[in-house]
Design a protein around this motif. Structure first.
Motif, mmCIF file in Angstrom:
data_model
loop_
_atom_site.group_PDB
_atom_site.id
_atom_site.type_symbol
_atom_site.label_atom_id
_atom_site.label_comp_id
_atom_site.label_asym_id
_atom_site.label_seq_id
_atom_site.Cartn_x
_atom_site.Cartn_y
_atom_site.Cartn_z
ATOM 1 N N SER A 82 0.810 -1.217 0.000
ATOM 2 C CA SER A 82 0.000 0.000 0.000
ATOM 3 C C SER A 82 0.841 1.263 0.000
ATOM 4 C CB SER A 82 -0.910 0.013 1.231
ATOM 5 O OG SER A 82 -0.149 0.192 2.422
ATOM 6 N N GLY A 83 2.089 1.172 0.489
ATOM 7 C CA GLY A 83 2.908 2.370 0.634
ATOM 8 C C GLY A 83 2.399 3.298 1.708
ATOM 9 N N SER A 84 1.532 2.806 2.574
ATOM 10 C CA SER A 84 0.926 3.663 3.591
ATOM 11 C C SER A 84 1.964 4.147 4.588
ATOM 12 C CB SER A 84 -0.181 2.898 4.325
ATOM 13 O OG SER A 84 -0.764 3.700 5.332
ATOM 14 N N GLY A 85 1.895 5.433 4.889
ATOM 15 C CA GLY A 85 2.743 6.021 5.923
ATOM 16 C C GLY A 85 1.963 6.921 6.843
ATOM 17 N N SER A 86 0.650 6.958 6.614
ATOM 18 C CA SER A 86 -0.244 7.751 7.456
ATOM 19 C C SER A 86 -1.655 7.194 7.314
ATOM 20 C CB SER A 86 -0.228 9.224 7.038
ATOM 21 O OG SER A 86 -0.907 9.403 5.800
ATOM 22 N N LYS A 87 -2.544 7.628 8.169
ATOM 23 C CA LYS A 87 -3.921 7.157 8.128
ATOM 24 C C LYS A 87 -4.644 7.600 6.860
ATOM 25 C CE LYS A 87 -4.402 6.946 13.171
ATOM 26 N NZ LYS A 87 -5.132 7.444 14.356
ATOM 27 N N LYS A 88 -4.099 8.584 6.157
ATOM 28 C CA LYS A 88 -4.725 9.052 4.931
ATOM 29 C C LYS A 88 -4.632 8.014 3.808
ATOM 30 C CE LYS A 88 -3.800 13.955 5.855
ATOM 31 N NZ LYS A 88 -3.119 15.184 5.368
ATOM 32 N N VAL A 89 -3.663 7.129 3.891
ATOM 33 C CA VAL A 89 -3.485 6.075 2.885
ATOM 34 C C VAL A 89 -3.861 4.753 3.534
ATOM 35 C CG1 VAL A 89 -1.881 4.902 1.344
ATOM 36 C CG2 VAL A 89 -1.644 7.363 1.754
ATOM 37 N N PRO A 90 -4.927 4.098 3.093
ATOM 38 C CA PRO A 90 -5.367 2.848 3.720
ATOM 39 C C PRO A 90 -4.292 1.771 3.658
ATOM 40 C CG PRO A 90 -7.051 3.695 2.228
ATOM 41 C CD PRO A 90 -5.819 4.495 1.984
ATOM 42 N N MET A 91 -4.186 1.012 4.717
ATOM 43 C CA MET A 91 -3.249 -0.088 4.764
ATOM 44 C C MET A 91 -3.875 -1.334 4.135
ATOM 45 S SD MET A 91 -1.162 -1.412 8.122
ATOM 46 C CE MET A 91 -0.419 0.188 8.424
ATOM 47 N N ALA A 92 -3.029 -2.209 3.583
ATOM 48 C CA ALA A 92 -3.459 -3.479 2.977
ATOM 49 C C ALA A 92 -4.407 -3.275 1.804
ATOM 50 C CB ALA A 92 -4.088 -4.399 4.013
ATOM 51 N N LYS A 93 -4.245 -2.203 1.073
ATOM 52 C CA LYS A 93 -4.953 -1.965 -0.180
ATOM 53 C C LYS A 93 -3.916 -1.600 -1.222
ATOM 54 C CE LYS A 93 -9.537 -0.517 1.397
ATOM 55 N NZ LYS A 93 -10.603 0.488 1.241
ATOM 56 N N PRO A 94 -3.355 -2.643 -1.878
ATOM 57 C CA PRO A 94 -3.684 -4.069 -1.918
ATOM 58 C C PRO A 94 -3.015 -4.852 -0.788
ATOM 59 C CG PRO A 94 -1.943 -3.599 -3.461
ATOM 60 C CD PRO A 94 -2.325 -2.273 -2.865
ATOM 61 N N VAL A 95 -3.388 -6.149 -0.705
ATOM 62 C CA VAL A 95 -2.897 -7.027 0.338
ATOM 63 C C VAL A 95 -2.216 -8.241 -0.304
ATOM 64 C CG1 VAL A 95 -5.083 -8.288 0.486
ATOM 65 C CG2 VAL A 95 -3.538 -8.257 2.463
ATOM 66 N N THR A 96 -1.165 -8.734 0.349
ATOM 67 C CA THR A 96 -0.454 -9.921 -0.127
ATOM 68 C C THR A 96 -0.808 -11.118 0.739
ATOM 69 O OG1 THR A 96 1.417 -8.581 -0.894
ATOM 70 C CG2 THR A 96 1.808 -10.935 -0.606
ATOM 71 N N TYR A 97 -1.119 -12.246 0.100
ATOM 72 C CA TYR A 97 -1.358 -13.513 0.800
ATOM 73 C C TYR A 97 -0.139 -14.413 0.598
ATOM 74 C CZ TYR A 97 -6.326 -12.481 1.571
ATOM 75 O OH TYR A 97 -7.518 -11.932 1.993
#
Length: 599
Positions: A405-420
């Motif tokens: 996801s490249g998330s580094g803050s709450k503004k960018v959702p985590m696990a979107k996308p997600v790896t299995y």
């Protein structure tokens, strides 16, 4: 159908855990042994001292002479570590001779010679440089002097330090995490869950130690709240997050990781290194690429993973040219949200052609105006990354798909996308093993489609391999693909990167079976697609909701057979007596073959 598909999804996971999946990187270095305690690398003699300003000191000179015992000059690199404060500098040695100005001081010299471009540590020597005087460093290398074997043949553990040097320095020549001059990083062997299954997580987030704004505990807390099983904090060229007091969780596995590289050359994602990787080299491009290949080899030898991050993003395209990586980040953030890479974004040496065709996969992907499936002039960076990945797969690379996801803050959702990742339990070693063996698929988010994909060699109703596995050539192979939670979308099968089946998903759970008879090296993978929302801005005509890593068809070697214990050895050589290749029930779509770079 629901119960049958559910059994397929869970049953394939158990099958993969029996060892049926294939390699995660062709000819990648063998992982370091992890059972039992091993001696740590010798501590840096300058540890704990502040870095000195060497450039402010008067200069002396270092004359270096590198050759074999039969007087063959050697190209190499000398890394000088100041014993008075830890500052380092590198000196290139060409044709066996170098004379370079060096600030006065006490140094430890780590002498490397190039073996097919890869720097290998062959000598460690302390020396003193005095102002206005010349210090000498000489090497008369016995290992590899005959020319019949390479220098790397004398490195038992793949850490790029020959065994003699390791014994002299007190490190373990059979443990790739024990390296002269490097501290061994811990491996968390805790098992948080003993069940063998698919585990989900985010393999690319950032903390305040990088471009993120959240602290390490805040990131971990957000991931735990999202119900993730693992998390990798990937800050640029640093493992600082792993040293943070808040780097801990009893609910999920925290994979030590970093984002390695530069915007100019592209970045990699390193998972589970056992020593701190060197930062990208500032030497000229060719030598910097060799140093990068060395880091990749060492990480893999230690049991870690080297993944190419978002290779076709215009601001940081992949131009390192490293061979035998373990994974490619084919999906970063929103599938259609980022523009594609243009050929003019690449360095000139990456745009070379042979017989009029681009040689490098990244350049071919950048220039693709039209190709298989959803690729056209408006393709997204992620679609282009898949094209790059397919080119590399067709060339023989065995690398799995990962996402972040490249998330580094709450503004960018985590696990979107997600790896299995399919793993035998929830632990750091098992997750790294799942990545190394190619047992992955990615989905748009934690509520997105779930996939299963396996193969029955010779169609005898025995499931032989799953995602990441290898099937032999010249036999019938029956594939089964299943998907959950994707009603209204389409399930698509790709052979060597081109669609051969597209099936509407009319139920909550569906499964399809198809037969192929591969006669040459081939890759098979599946994905879930749908038309792009015309009201939503983005690039490309298709939305992708999930995609799998491949199943490979190739000649089965002993190594590959070892990685596929459920595959009956007799099936690796039996050929059908009939000359007729059975036709599939469904007619393949009329899609032209994708041209390989350099063809």
């Amino acid at each position: 159908m629901r119960n049958w598909t559910a059994r397929l999804l869970t049953g394939w996971a158990l099958l993969a855990l029996a060892g049926c999946a294939g390699t995660g990187g062709e000819r990648a270095a063998a992982p370091a042994k992890q059972d039992g305690a091993t001696p740590a690398g010798k501590e840096d003699a300058a540890a704990g001292k502040s870095v000195v300003d060497l450039d402010a000191r008067p200069k002396g000179k270092l004359d270096a002479r590198l050759k074999t015992v039969v007087n063959t000059p050697l190209d190499g690199r000398i890394d000088l570590l100041s014993l008075e404060g830890g500052a380092t500098r590198s000196i290139e040695v060409k044709q066996g001779v170098s004379s370079s100005p060096v600030p006065q001081g006490d140094y430890r010299a780590y002498v490397h010679v190039y073996d097919n471009g890869v720097p290998v540590l062959v000598q460690v020597q302390d020396l003193v440089v005095k102002a206005g005087q010349t210090a000498a460093l000489s090497l008369d290398l016995l290992e590899g002097a005959s020319g019949s074997v390479s220098v790397r043949a004398f490195d038992s553990d793949g850490d790029l330090a020959i065994d003699r040097v390791e014994l002299e320095c007190g490190t373990d020549p059979y443990n790739a995490a024990s390296v002269p001059g490097r501290s061994e990083l811990p491996l968390d062997k805790r098992v948080l869950r003993a069940e063998g299954q698919w585990y989900r997580g985010d393999l690319h987030v950032h903390s305040k130690y990088g471009v993120g704004t959240e602290s390490v505990p805040e990131l971990i807390g957000r991931a735990e709240k999202a119900g993730l099983d693992f998390l990798a904090i990937c800050d640029r060229n640093t493992l600082a997050s792993t040293a943070d007091p808040g780097f801990k969780s009893d609910k999920m596995v925290l994979i030590p990781a970093m984002e390695w590289g530069t915007d100019q050359m592209g970045v990699a994602l390193i998972y589970g290194p056992r020593t701190t990787p060197d930062p990208p080299s500032t030497l000229p491009a060719a030598q910097a690429a060799w140093a990068a290949q060395a880091e990749c080899i060492r990480v893999q030898a230690q049991g870690g993973i080297w993944a190419i991050a978002h290779p076709t993003f215009p601001t940081k395209p992949w131009q390192w040219g490293i061979s035998y990586v373990n994974a490619v980040e084919v999906w970063f953030r929103d599938w259609r949200g980022n523009p594609p890479l243009a050929l003019e974004n690449l360095n000139e040496d990456i745009k070379i052609r042979k017989d009029g065709h681009l040689v490098h996969s990244i350049a071919a992907a950048a220039s693709a105006a039209a190709s298989a499936g959803d690729m056209d002039e408006s393709m997204s960076a992620n679609a282009q990354a898949c094209l790059f990945w397919d080119y590399e797969l067709k060339r023989g690379l065995m690398a799995c798909a990962v996402a972040g996801s490249g998330s580094g803050s709450k503004k960018v959702p985590m696990a979107k996308p997600v790896t299995y990742i399919c793993a035998k339990d929830l632990s750091e070693p098992s997750l790294l093993e799942g990545l190394r063996l190619g047992r992955t698929y990615v989905s748009c988010d934690v509520n997105g489609p779930k996939l299963a994909f396996n193969a029955d060699v010779m169609s005898d109703n025995t499931v032989d391999v799953g995602i990441g596995g290898v099937v032999p050539l010249n036999v019938d192979v029956s594939f089964v693909a299943a998907v959950q939670h994707a009603i209204g979308k389409k399930l698509q099968v790709l052979e060597n990167g081109r669609p051969i089946r597209t099936v509407p998903i009319n139920g909550e759970d569906i499964a399809i079976r198809f037969t192929r008879h591969p006669t040459i090296y081939s890759t098979y993978r599946i994905r879930v697609i749908g038309p792009a929302d015309p009201k939503k801005n983005g690039f490309g005509p298709l939305e992708v909701y999930a995609l799998s890593s491949p199943i490979y068809a190739q000649e089965i070697t002993q190594e590959l057979l070892w990685r596929n214990p459920n595959l009956d050895p007799k099936k690796t050589w039996v050929k059908l007596q009939t000359g007729q290749i059975p036709l599939d029930v469904d007619v393949p779509e009329d899609v032209p073959q994708t041209r390989m770079p350099g063809q």
